[in-house]
Design a protein around this motif. Structure first.
Motif, mmCIF file in Angstrom:
data_model
loop_
_atom_site.group_PDB
_atom_site.id
_atom_site.type_symbol
_atom_site.label_atom_id
_atom_site.label_comp_id
_atom_site.label_asym_id
_atom_site.label_seq_id
_atom_site.Cartn_x
_atom_site.Cartn_y
_atom_site.Cartn_z
ATOM 1 N N HIS A 63 0.913 -0.878 -0.010
ATOM 2 C CA HIS A 63 -0.317 0.058 0.510
ATOM 3 C C HIS A 63 0.506 1.316 0.071
ATOM 4 O O HIS A 63 0.855 1.807 -0.790
ATOM 5 N N CYS A 92 -9.168 4.116 3.244
ATOM 6 C CA CYS A 92 -8.212 3.987 3.064
ATOM 7 C C CYS A 92 -7.522 5.973 4.284
ATOM 8 O O CYS A 92 -8.641 6.795 3.471
ATOM 9 N N VAL A 114 -5.212 7.617 3.485
ATOM 10 C CA VAL A 114 -4.676 8.326 2.118
ATOM 11 C C VAL A 114 -5.152 8.613 1.211
ATOM 12 O O VAL A 114 -5.545 10.108 1.099
ATOM 13 N N CYS A 115 -6.172 7.916 0.433
ATOM 14 C CA CYS A 115 -6.683 8.928 -0.254
ATOM 15 C C CYS A 115 -8.230 8.235 0.094
ATOM 16 O O CYS A 115 -9.031 8.889 -0.912
ATOM 17 N N CYS A 127 -6.219 -0.943 -1.463
ATOM 18 C CA CYS A 127 -6.272 0.057 -2.364
ATOM 19 C C CYS A 127 -6.866 0.455 -3.091
ATOM 20 O O CYS A 127 -5.384 -0.066 -3.605
ATOM 21 N N CYS A 170 -5.103 3.824 -4.208
ATOM 22 C CA CYS A 170 -3.842 3.463 -4.272
ATOM 23 C C CYS A 170 -2.938 2.574 -4.962
ATOM 24 O O CYS A 170 -1.908 3.144 -5.630
HETATM 25 ZN ZN LIG Z 1 -5.806 4.742 -1.017
#
Ligand SMILES: [Zn+2]
Length: 286
Positions: free
Chosen positions: A184, A246, A248-249, A266, A269
């Protein structure tokens, strides 16, 4: 399953707490957990603990006279340090969670335990580490490997990167949880094929491996120094987070399941937004 960061933290804790102490007694409660016959467990009595270290996911407790207690904790194993034991009576072989108990001369010591009915914890009492089959075939340490070594090792085995990264003979220390996290962080599909990875992708994967494992070691050490409580991971972004966003996103973490394991990733990602097919490739990944 305890992986490199958790085992590193356990070794670190033993170095602080047990080194210098002498063993009163090594007790084996789960006969099947001890994979060696010679030397006998009684040979450990009276010896001082001189070091604790890690080889891949194996924990190595070194006693005076080059005697090693090497342990693979398997899926549900753990080490519990006890400041005192409830009784001086030796453990009886039985079905409880305690597989091995080491009593030290200050009354403290540690238990190697295994939860559940599947008993896979393996302990070896050896004077030569090469006598432990799993240790003898370990690849370079995943956290210590430099980029050229890392790239050479990954390219040496053609396969899906998730499977190759967790193959202990390619690189040692990474298992199912941290491989999800590393892939990831590197924004790579778990099903990417190793010999098609570009130099840039390998460099990113190498950096992600060091970052994820390094951070996890630090977190584990902080926790263990206070108290060895059992396996509780924090800071994971995708592993065991199916259905959650997620970090991050914001996309939803997805899962691919196999016969006795699963992976999380994800799609935004790692796979260009495309969910991975579960059936198509599952047989190729361990
Ligand atoms: Zn993500």
């Amino acid at each position: 399953m305890p992986e490199l960061p958790e085992v590193e933290a356990l070794a670190g804790y033993l170095r602080q707490r047990a080194v210098g102490r002498r063993v009163d007694r090594l007790e084996i409660a789960a006969i099947s957990a001890l994979k060696t016959y010679e030397p006998a467990p009684t040979a450990v009595a009276g010896r001082a603990v001189v070091d604790a270290s890690r080889h891949g996911k194996f924990l190595d407790v070194l006693f005076e006279g080059d005697l090693h207690l090497v342990v693979h904790l398997a899926r549900a194993g753990w080490l519990h340090y006890r400041e005192a034991f409830p009784s001086v009576t030796p453990l009886r072989p039985g079905k409880g969670p305690i597989a091995v108990r080491v009593r030290l001369d200050d009354g403290s010591g540690f238990d190697l335990t295994e939860a559940g009915t599947q008993k896979k914890l393996a302990a070896y009492l050896v004077t030569d580490l090469a006598a432990v089959p799993g240790v003898a075939k370990l690849g370079p340490d995943a956290l210590a490997a430099d980029l050229p070594t890392f790239a050479e090792r990954l390219r040496s085995r053609r396969g899906q990167v998730k499977g190759v990264l967790t193959d202990q003979s390619v690189l040692s220390g990474v298992g199912n949880a941290y491989s999800d996290e590393i892939l990831h962080a590197a924004k790579l599909s778990p099903f990417a094929i190793t010999d098609r990875l570009t130099d840039d992708q390998l460099a990113t994967l190498h950096a992600a491996t060091r970052q994820v494992l390094g951070d996890a070691v630090e977190r584990s050490l902080e926790k263990r120094a206070a108290e060895l409580k059992g396996e509780k991971r924090s800071g994971l972004k995708v592993h065991a987070r199916t259905g959650l966003p997620c970090p991050v996103c914001g996309d939803t973490v997805r899962e691919v399941s196999f016969a006795d394991s699963s992976l999380q990733y994800c799609a935004t990602c790692q796979t260009g937004g495309k969910p991975l097919a579960d059936r198509r490739l599952s047989r190729l990944v361990r």
